[in-house]
Design a protein around this motif. Sequence first.
Motif, PDB file in Angstrom:
ATOM      1  N   ARG A 197      -1.178 -11.651   2.607  1.00  0.00           N
ATOM      2  CA  ARG A 197      -1.610 -11.409   1.239  1.00  0.00           C
ATOM      3  C   ARG A 197      -0.597 -10.596   0.439  1.00  0.00           C
ATOM      4  O   ARG A 197      -0.788 -10.363  -0.754  1.00  0.00           O
ATOM      5  N   LEU A 229      -5.838 -16.910  -3.686  1.00  0.00           N
ATOM      6  CA  LEU A 229      -7.050 -16.108  -3.684  1.00  0.00           C
ATOM      7  C   LEU A 229      -8.283 -16.915  -4.046  1.00  0.00           C
ATOM      8  O   LEU A 229      -9.408 -16.423  -3.901  1.00  0.00           O
ATOM      9  N   GLY A 266     -11.654 -15.408  -7.370  1.00  0.00           N
ATOM     10  CA  GLY A 266     -10.846 -14.421  -6.665  1.00  0.00           C
ATOM     11  C   GLY A 266     -10.599 -13.186  -7.505  1.00  0.00           C
ATOM     12  O   GLY A 266     -10.793 -13.178  -8.721  1.00  0.00           O
ATOM     13  N   PRO A 267     -10.135 -12.107  -6.871  1.00  0.00           N
ATOM     14  CA  PRO A 267      -9.889 -10.847  -7.573  1.00  0.00           C
ATOM     15  C   PRO A 267      -8.563 -10.863  -8.319  1.00  0.00           C
ATOM     16  O   PRO A 267      -7.767 -11.803  -8.209  1.00  0.00           O
ATOM     17  N   HIS A 314      -4.809 -10.102  -8.613  1.00  0.00           N
ATOM     18  CA  HIS A 314      -3.855 -10.135  -7.516  1.00  0.00           C
ATOM     19  C   HIS A 314      -3.458  -8.735  -7.064  1.00  0.00           C
ATOM     20  O   HIS A 314      -3.348  -8.441  -5.862  1.00  0.00           O
ATOM     21  N   ASP A 332      -5.957  -7.173  -4.796  1.00  0.00           N
ATOM     22  CA  ASP A 332      -5.949  -7.751  -3.450  1.00  0.00           C
ATOM     23  C   ASP A 332      -4.771  -7.219  -2.637  1.00  0.00           C
ATOM     24  O   ASP A 332      -4.908  -6.952  -1.440  1.00  0.00           O
TER      25      ASP A 332
END
Length: 482
Positions: A231, A272, A449-450, A452, A455
Amino acid sequence: MAAIMIQGTGSDVGKSVLVAGLCRAFANRGLNVRPFKPQNMSNNAAVTADGGEIGRAQATQALACRARASVDMNPVLLKPQGDRTSQLVVRGAVRGTLAASNWRQGRAGLLDVALESYHRLAAGTDLVVVEGAGSPAETNLRAGDIANMGFARAARVPVVLAGDIDRGGLIASLVGTHAVIDADDAAMIRGFLVNKFRGDPALFDDGMTTIEQRTGWRGLGIVPWLGAARRLPSEDAVVLERPAAGRDGRIVIACPVTPRIANFDDFDPLKLEPGVELVMVPPGRAIPDAAMIVLAGSKATCADLSFLRTQGWDIDIVAHHRKGRPVLGLCGGYQMLGRSVSDPAGIEGPPGSIAGLGLLAVDTVLGGDKALSRVTGTALGARFEGYEIHLGRTAGPDTARPVGRLHDGRAEGAVSADGLVAGSYVHGLLGLKAQRAAWLARIGVAATGPDHAADIDAALDEIAAALEVALDLEAMLAIAQG
């Protein structure tokens, strides 16, 4: 001030992730930590708060320290733009081009630059975690080295050597390093660690003992396979994943991988999204049937555009567009989508001009000062934040339909008359969830998704927690403090 240097038995053994994880682990203990890499080679770069460029890994490591990135964290950056040539960036600014023929002359004085940046960075900090490059066992590169033992000895920074057990031959790589480097270099190494272990670490107890007996170095721990490392932004194209297309009914977004691809981590935020399959298309394969095609940046736009044609990807992209499906190009990818790219001064290769894909009514001329700035703005009704890092100016009718507006009101990027093709110079465009959602809505995907950055921050905490368990951090801190 204390310092410790993580060197490796080879490239891609996980040094960048280890340094990032150590930076976060020690920062979580309340220490004022900074990352440092004297010399890096990467086409994935980031813009710093002080207006320069450094390797992407050092920018991530700065985040791990919860510090603002600066050019002193990576004073020498080499950006390959051909098989034998690299752009030389010194303290964030382009100094020129180095070729194999003038490498020895061109690197003169760079150790002094690195030491000056290191000492400036170290002032007022509790700990500096230094990352090496390649391997100290490359004894043919030892004369004039500033990336590994040359720097460690000049700055008197103790070394921990990391080996990658996943690739095999770990004992030989660690013991072999001890055997081939000279005694004074070997004396700088105060311990070793094993990285990327799968399974029960106790199974390697005898291996640790063997390495300790044959080298005299202290074993500092066995790091498990860190899934969270995937990630983090990647630094080298060698780690690009090549998944099969269309698994689990996800919508495919395809990105062709050219030889000088740069800042391909711009598209990491797409990973994500559970409804998206980001397919990095390697040479020799056709671009698969996709809902969207994205083109990443390039360190040699004309050469990569020519390569793209030799692969037949230009035909795939034009056919994709004819089906009424969108195309997005960032930086060099934006330039490729235009009518032409010209390099009259031979900045990225031989002087000349090449026809673009012709999907945007714009033309690019490489030259002038490199644009290096952090930017924010609005596109598709949502906020974005990122940075610009490019040479050249792009102009033409389609810039009258910009992708968005920067915070100061300037138009940014270009959109085709049919609205299907867009180009932008903003790296990190897709990082914020709302901005990513606006692009994915065009292909019928809901973004869940969150952001970036959030994350990445969570991944750094996960890695730091794993290192707290796997490594003897107290011993490493004692080594750093001398």
